[in-house]
Design a protein around this motif. Structure first.
Motif, PDB file in Angstrom:
ATOM      1  N   TYR A 112     -30.503  14.854  -0.261  1.00 56.67           N
ATOM      2  CA  TYR A 112     -31.185  15.452  -1.405  1.00 56.67           C
ATOM      3  C   TYR A 112     -30.917  15.037  -2.773  1.00 56.67           C
ATOM      4  N   VAL A 113     -32.477  14.685  -3.384  1.00 52.59           N
ATOM      5  CA  VAL A 113     -32.190  14.107  -4.738  1.00 52.59           C
ATOM      6  C   VAL A 113     -33.248  15.200  -5.401  1.00 52.59           C
ATOM      7  N   ALA A 114     -32.634  15.688  -6.439  1.00 53.75           N
ATOM      8  CA  ALA A 114     -33.165  16.882  -7.216  1.00 53.75           C
ATOM      9  C   ALA A 114     -34.780  16.473  -7.542  1.00 53.75           C
ATOM     10  N   TRP A 115     -35.029  15.474  -8.366  1.00 59.08           N
ATOM     11  CA  TRP A 115     -36.072  15.067  -8.958  1.00 59.08           C
ATOM     12  C   TRP A 115     -37.396  14.782  -7.963  1.00 59.08           C
TER      13      TRP A 115
ATOM     14  N   GLY B 285     -25.148  20.838  -9.271  1.00 59.37           N
ATOM     15  CA  GLY B 285     -24.736  22.129  -8.854  1.00 59.37           C
ATOM     16  C   GLY B 285     -25.330  22.493  -7.634  1.00 59.37           C
ATOM     17  N   ASP B 286     -26.530  22.058  -7.186  1.00 62.60           N
ATOM     18  CA  ASP B 286     -27.181  22.639  -5.995  1.00 62.60           C
ATOM     19  C   ASP B 286     -26.940  21.750  -4.783  1.00 62.60           C
ATOM     20  N   VAL B 287     -26.158  20.645  -4.838  1.00 61.14           N
ATOM     21  CA  VAL B 287     -26.118  19.835  -3.621  1.00 61.14           C
ATOM     22  C   VAL B 287     -25.146  20.490  -2.511  1.00 61.14           C
ATOM     23  N   GLN B 288     -25.782  20.405  -1.264  1.00 57.31           N
ATOM     24  CA  GLN B 288     -24.883  20.670  -0.302  1.00 57.31           C
ATOM     25  C   GLN B 288     -23.986  19.501   0.113  1.00 57.31           C
ATOM     26  N   ASP B 289     -22.853  19.741   0.480  1.00 55.73           N
ATOM     27  CA  ASP B 289     -21.868  18.549   1.244  1.00 55.73           C
ATOM     28  C   ASP B 289     -22.078  19.012   2.752  1.00 55.73           C
ATOM     29  N   ALA B 290     -21.816  17.820   3.373  1.00 55.85           N
ATOM     30  CA  ALA B 290     -21.688  17.942   4.929  1.00 55.85           C
ATOM     31  C   ALA B 290     -21.076  18.925   5.565  1.00 55.85           C
ATOM     32  N   ALA B 291     -20.016  19.426   4.959  1.00 62.62           N
ATOM     33  CA  ALA B 291     -19.531  20.547   5.831  1.00 62.62           C
ATOM     34  C   ALA B 291     -20.289  21.762   5.524  1.00 62.62           C
TER      35      ALA B 291
END
Length: 270
Positions: free
Chosen positions: A79-82, A257-263
Motif C-alpha cells: 500500500y502506497v497512500a497517494w 498512520g494507515d499502513v497495515q503491517d503483515a501481522a
C-alpha cells in the motif's frame, strides 16, 4: 544452528513478509473522511468534464485515467497512500460516468439502474467469496484478491451514484438525500457496535453508503438554486474537494498512520 544458516533463513523470510504486505489502507477515521471526499469530488468532476468536453470524450478520458491508475496500483508491492487514493479518485470519476451513461446516454431510469448495479455488486461478492472464502479487506495480499477488491470498489461507486441520483429525483433533493445517507451510514456502525453485524458486512455496507452521501453533499454545494443547491459551481467544488483530499493523503503519506503491517493483515484475513 550456524550464523550462515541464520543469514540464509533471513534472506528467504524477508521476501515473504514483503509479499504479505497489505495493498489497502487501515480503516481509520481518515479513511472514511477521504472516502467521502473522493465520492463528492468524483461526482462533480465527472459532471464538469462531461459538460466541458462532451460525454464521449469525458468517458474516454476517464477510462484511460482509470486504467493507468489501476496499472500503477497493481504494479506496486504494498500500500502506497497517494497511489491507492489516486486509483480511488479515478474509480469515483469513472463509476459516476458509468451510471450516468446508462441514464443519460441510454435512457435507463435510476429505478432500473440502481437494482442492476446492486445485483452486479452482489455477484462480485458471491464470486469473490466462492473463490477466497473471505471478503475481508485485511486479506488483500494476492493479485486475485486485489482484482476482486477493485471490481467491488467500482461496483459500489456505480451503485452509489445511481442510488444517490434516484433519491434526489424522487423528491428528497440533494440536501435531503445527504441527510438520509448521513443517518443511513450510522446504521452499520451501530449494528456492529452492538454485535448484530460482523465487521466485514458492516464495512462494506458503510462503504456503499459513502458514495451517495459524498455525491449528494457535493451536488448540493455545486448545483444551482433552481435545483436546490448552493450554486457554488462544479469547477470550484471539484477543486476545493481535491485540495482537501491532497491534504489528508499527504498527511497519511508522511505519518503512515494507515499502513497495515503483515501481522495485522494476517490476523484479519479470516
Amino acid at each position: 544452528m550456524s550464523t550462515e544458516h541464520l543469514t540464509r533463513h533471513r534472506r528467504v523470510a524477508a521476501p515473504s513478509a514483503t509479499a504479505l504486505a497489505s495493498k489497502v489502507p487501515e480503516v481509520t477515521v481518515y479513511f472514511w473522511v477521504i472516502k467521502v471526499l473522493t465520492t463528492g469530488m468524483g461526482e462533480t468532476a465527472s459532471d464538469f468534464l462531461a459538460q466541458n468536453l462532451g460525454p464521449v470524450p469525458a468517458v474516454g478520458l476517464g477510462g484511460v485515467a482509470l486504467a493507468l491508475s489501476l496499472a500503477v496500483q497493481f504494479a506496486v508491492r504494498r500500500y502506497v497512500a497517494w497511489i491507492y487514493w489516486t486509483a480511488i479518485v479515478m474509480v469515483s470519476v469513472f463509476g459516476t460516468m458509468a451510471a450516468d451513461v446508462l441514464h443519460v446516454g441510454l435512457g435507463v431510469p435510476y429505478t432500473l439502474s440502481t437494482p442492476f448495479f446492486m445485483i452486479a455488486l452482489a455477484a462480485v461478492f458471491a464470486v469473490w467469496y466462492a473463490c477466497e472464502r473471505t471478503l475481508s479487506i485485511h486479506s488483500i495480499r494476492t493479485r486475485r484478491r486485489e482484482i476482486f477488491y477493485w471490481a467491488t470498489v467500482l461496483a459500489t461507486f456505480a451503485l452509489g451514484t445511481a442510488a444517490g441520483d434516484l433519491s434526489a429525483t424522487i423528491g428528497l433533493g440533494y440536501l435531503g438525500s445527504a441527510v438520509l445517507y448521513a443517518v443511513a451510514i450510522a446504521v452499520p456502525a451501530v449494528m456492529h457496535r452492538w454485535g448484530s453485524l460482523n465487521a466485514v458486512a458492516a464495512f462494506w455496507s458503510a462503504y456503499v453508503i459513502t458514495r451517495p452521501l459524498g455525491a449528494s453533499v457535493a451536488d448540493w454545494m455545486a448545483l444551482g438554486h433552481s435545483r436546490g443547491g448552493l450554486a457554488l459551481g462544479l469547477g470550484p467544488v471539484t477543486v476545493s474537494w481535491t485540495v482537501a483530499i491532497i491534504g489528508f493523503v499527504g498527511y497519511l503519506a508522511v505519518s503512515r498512520g494507515d499502513v497495515q503491517d503483515a501481522a495485522d493483515s494476517l490476523s484479519g484475513a479470516a
